[in-house]
Design a protein around this motif. Structure first.
Motif, PDB file in Angstrom:
ATOM      1  N   ASP A 103      42.300  41.001  28.802  1.00 35.00           N
ATOM      2  CA  ASP A 103      42.448  40.070  29.923  1.00 35.00           C
ATOM      3  C   ASP A 103      41.305  40.231  30.905  1.00 35.00           C
ATOM      4  OD1 ASP A 103      43.292  41.142  32.647  1.00 35.00           O
ATOM      5  OD2 ASP A 103      44.794  42.160  31.433  1.00 35.00           O
ATOM      6  N   GLY A 104      40.931  39.094  31.535  1.00 34.06           N
ATOM      7  CA  GLY A 104      39.793  39.132  32.453  1.00 34.06           C
ATOM      8  C   GLY A 104      39.488  37.777  33.037  1.00 34.06           C
ATOM      9  N   ARG A 105      38.196  37.510  33.205  1.00 34.42           N
ATOM     10  CA  ARG A 105      37.773  36.231  33.792  1.00 34.42           C
ATOM     11  C   ARG A 105      36.818  35.472  32.869  1.00 34.42           C
ATOM     12  NH1 ARG A 105      40.569  38.749  36.636  1.00 34.42           N
ATOM     13  NH2 ARG A 105      40.930  38.628  38.880  1.00 34.42           N
ATOM     14  N   GLY A 118      41.861  33.972  33.686  1.00 31.13           N
ATOM     15  CA  GLY A 118      42.514  33.181  34.722  1.00 31.13           C
ATOM     16  C   GLY A 118      42.395  33.840  36.071  1.00 31.13           C
ATOM     17  N   TYR A 119      43.120  33.275  37.025  1.00 31.61           N
ATOM     18  CA  TYR A 119      43.044  33.740  38.415  1.00 31.61           C
ATOM     19  C   TYR A 119      43.800  35.053  38.585  1.00 31.61           C
ATOM     20  CZ  TYR A 119      40.906  29.337  39.456  1.00 31.61           C
ATOM     21  OH  TYR A 119      40.024  28.294  39.484  1.00 31.61           O
ATOM     22  N   SER A 120      43.448  35.764  39.673  1.00 36.17           N
ATOM     23  CA  SER A 120      44.122  37.045  39.898  1.00 36.17           C
ATOM     24  C   SER A 120      45.596  36.803  40.242  1.00 36.17           C
ATOM     25  CB  SER A 120      43.437  37.830  41.020  1.00 36.17           C
ATOM     26  OG  SER A 120      43.216  37.012  42.115  1.00 36.17           O
ATOM     27  N   ALA A 121      46.386  37.801  39.861  1.00 39.74           N
ATOM     28  CA  ALA A 121      47.833  37.798  40.141  1.00 39.74           C
ATOM     29  C   ALA A 121      48.582  36.612  39.523  1.00 39.74           C
ATOM     30  CB  ALA A 121      48.090  37.885  41.650  1.00 39.74           C
ATOM     31  N   THR A 122      48.138  36.178  38.352  1.00 42.15           N
ATOM     32  CA  THR A 122      48.885  35.140  37.623  1.00 42.15           C
ATOM     33  C   THR A 122      49.751  35.774  36.528  1.00 42.15           C
ATOM     34  OG1 THR A 122      46.889  34.824  36.295  1.00 42.15           O
ATOM     35  CG2 THR A 122      47.346  33.163  37.968  1.00 42.15           C
ATOM     36  N   GLY A 123      49.685  37.097  36.411  1.00 46.90           N
ATOM     37  CA  GLY A 123      50.481  37.779  35.385  1.00 46.90           C
ATOM     38  C   GLY A 123      49.711  38.012  34.095  1.00 46.90           C
ATOM     39  N   LYS A 124      48.391  37.869  34.156  1.00 51.10           N
ATOM     40  CA  LYS A 124      47.587  38.058  32.930  1.00 51.10           C
ATOM     41  C   LYS A 124      47.861  39.410  32.283  1.00 51.10           C
ATOM     42  CE  LYS A 124      43.491  37.725  34.729  1.00 51.10           C
ATOM     43  NZ  LYS A 124      43.851  37.614  36.151  1.00 51.10           N
ATOM     44  N   SER A 125      47.821  40.464  33.115  1.00 53.28           N
ATOM     45  CA  SER A 125      47.933  41.797  32.512  1.00 53.28           C
ATOM     46  C   SER A 125      49.345  42.051  31.989  1.00 53.28           C
ATOM     47  CB  SER A 125      47.485  42.886  33.480  1.00 53.28           C
ATOM     48  OG  SER A 125      48.309  42.886  34.601  1.00 53.28           O
ATOM     49  N   LEU A 159      45.220  31.227  32.657  1.00 52.93           N
ATOM     50  CA  LEU A 159      46.411  31.152  33.516  1.00 52.93           C
ATOM     51  C   LEU A 159      46.034  30.786  34.946  1.00 52.93           C
ATOM     52  CD1 LEU A 159      48.597  34.205  32.379  1.00 52.93           C
ATOM     53  CD2 LEU A 159      48.332  31.970  31.322  1.00 52.93           C
ATOM     54  N   ILE A 160      46.769  29.819  35.482  1.00 50.55           N
ATOM     55  CA  ILE A 160      46.552  29.436  36.873  1.00 50.55           C
ATOM     56  C   ILE A 160      47.899  29.429  37.599  1.00 50.55           C
ATOM     57  CG2 ILE A 160      44.560  27.982  36.275  1.00 50.55           C
ATOM     58  CD1 ILE A 160      46.319  25.535  36.722  1.00 50.55           C
ATOM     59  N   SER A 169      28.397  34.479  34.557  1.00 51.53           N
ATOM     60  CA  SER A 169      29.755  34.431  33.998  1.00 51.53           C
ATOM     61  C   SER A 169      30.827  34.115  35.030  1.00 51.53           C
ATOM     62  CB  SER A 169      30.127  35.765  33.346  1.00 51.53           C
ATOM     63  OG  SER A 169      29.099  36.307  32.625  1.00 51.53           O
ATOM     64  N   PRO A 170      30.742  32.962  35.689  1.00 53.21           N
ATOM     65  CA  PRO A 170      31.788  32.657  36.676  1.00 53.21           C
ATOM     66  C   PRO A 170      33.161  32.476  36.017  1.00 53.21           C
ATOM     67  CG  PRO A 170      30.429  30.734  36.272  1.00 53.21           C
ATOM     68  CD  PRO A 170      29.801  31.860  35.509  1.00 53.21           C
ATOM     69  N   LEU A 171      34.170  32.619  36.857  1.00 52.47           N
ATOM     70  CA  LEU A 171      35.535  32.370  36.379  1.00 52.47           C
ATOM     71  C   LEU A 171      35.660  30.892  36.052  1.00 52.47           C
ATOM     72  CD1 LEU A 171      38.622  32.882  36.156  1.00 52.47           C
ATOM     73  CD2 LEU A 171      38.745  32.631  38.618  1.00 52.47           C
ATOM     74  N   GLN A 172      35.845  30.566  34.792  1.00 56.08           N
ATOM     75  CA  GLN A 172      36.089  29.173  34.408  1.00 56.08           C
ATOM     76  C   GLN A 172      36.825  29.130  33.082  1.00 56.08           C
ATOM     77  OE1 GLN A 172      32.075  27.631  34.420  1.00 56.08           O
ATOM     78  NE2 GLN A 172      31.779  28.039  32.273  1.00 56.08           N
ATOM     79  N   LYS A 173      37.489  28.019  32.872  1.00 62.38           N
ATOM     80  CA  LYS A 173      38.276  27.887  31.648  1.00 62.38           C
ATOM     81  C   LYS A 173      37.341  27.573  30.484  1.00 62.38           C
ATOM     82  CE  LYS A 173      41.610  24.600  29.760  1.00 62.38           C
ATOM     83  NZ  LYS A 173      40.677  24.153  28.733  1.00 62.38           N
TER      84      LYS A 173
END
Ligand code: DC
Length: 228
Positions: free
Chosen positions: A128-130, A10-17, A146-147, A190-194
């Motif tokens: 976690d990653g992209r 998901g996107y950065s700073a969404t709480g993934k980690s 996560l978005i 490997s772009p960020l995508q769901k």
């Protein structure tokens, strides 16, 4: 038996980690922060040049000199680059500004993809990653994406950075988040995508416990279904 992988992209700073760590602890899986791996490679690139300008050709040719490993710390997992603890310095704004450019490099992605596979040889992982659910472990038994809106994410990252002593204005943080999103989504490799089979959660208006419970319940359901 193949090891189990939970992919949280998901996107950065969404709480993934935060959620990946908590899930790993609860399930007794190992947590792997792949963003920290891209950040460590970026730091290596910055350190190659006295002016702190990354020479991508040089960096791509030096990957065999890079060794990244993780160790459990008292509070948080520690990231090591060639045996030096870089846990804090990889969150530096210098690294933030360059990491998406580094992460767009095909040789670097392929190098880290191999390392990520080695980590999964003998452990169940929450990673976690992209691109974990799309490229690294497309067969993960449980995938999340996560978005959240950029303002919510910027505020979150701003507060986190203040806590560890990096001073950037909220506007600068928001700018960096938007620019990284753009670069991460538009890169060729490997772009960020769901992933099609990932569960998407918009965390903008949800509190942290609510999100964790949603993730945990989904994992339990998936675990049940693979047991059958
Ligand atoms: O999760 P993070 O903000 O620490 O990640 C840092 C950067 O690394 C992010 O801008 C995108 C990149 N990244 C990536 O391309 N692929 C991953 N699996 C993890 C991170």
């Amino acid at each position: 038996m193949d090891k189990l992988i939970i992919a949280i992209d998901g996107y950065s700073a969404t709480g993934k980690s935060t959620h990946a760590k908590a899930l790993a602890k609860k399930l007794n899986f190992t947590y792997v922060d792949t963003g920290a791996m891209y950040r460590a490679v970026t730091l290596f690139g910055l350190n190659q040049n006295p002016k702190n300008i990354i020479d991508l050709r040089l960096l791509n040719n030096s990957l065999n000199q890079i060794k990244i490993h993780f160790e459990e710390g008292d509070e948080e997992q520690q990231t090591f680059l060639n045996n030096e603890n870089v846990t804090k310095v990889i969150r530096d704004p210098r690294v933030n500004k360059n990491v998406s450019m580094v992460a767009a490099q095909k040789p670097i992605r392929s190098f880290l993809n191999d390392q990520q596979h080695l980590l999964a040889l003998d452990k169940n992982l929450v990673m976690d990653g992209r691109d974990i659910g799309t490229v690294v472990f497309p067969n993960s038994f449980c995938k999340f994406f996560l978005i959240a809106n950029p303002e919510v994410r910027a505020k979150r990252r701003y507060l986190e950075q203040l806590e560890v002593g990096f001073e950037e204005s909220l506007e600068e943080v928001l700018q960096n988040i938007n620019s990284r999103d753009n670069q991460d989504e538009s890169r060729v490799t490997s772009p960020l995508q769901k992933a099609n089979d990932a569960i998407e959660i918009d965390v903008s208006n949800l509190n942290i416990n609510r999100v964790f419970n949603m993730l945990y319940n989904q994992v339990l359901k998936k675990l049940e279904s693979i047991k059958k």
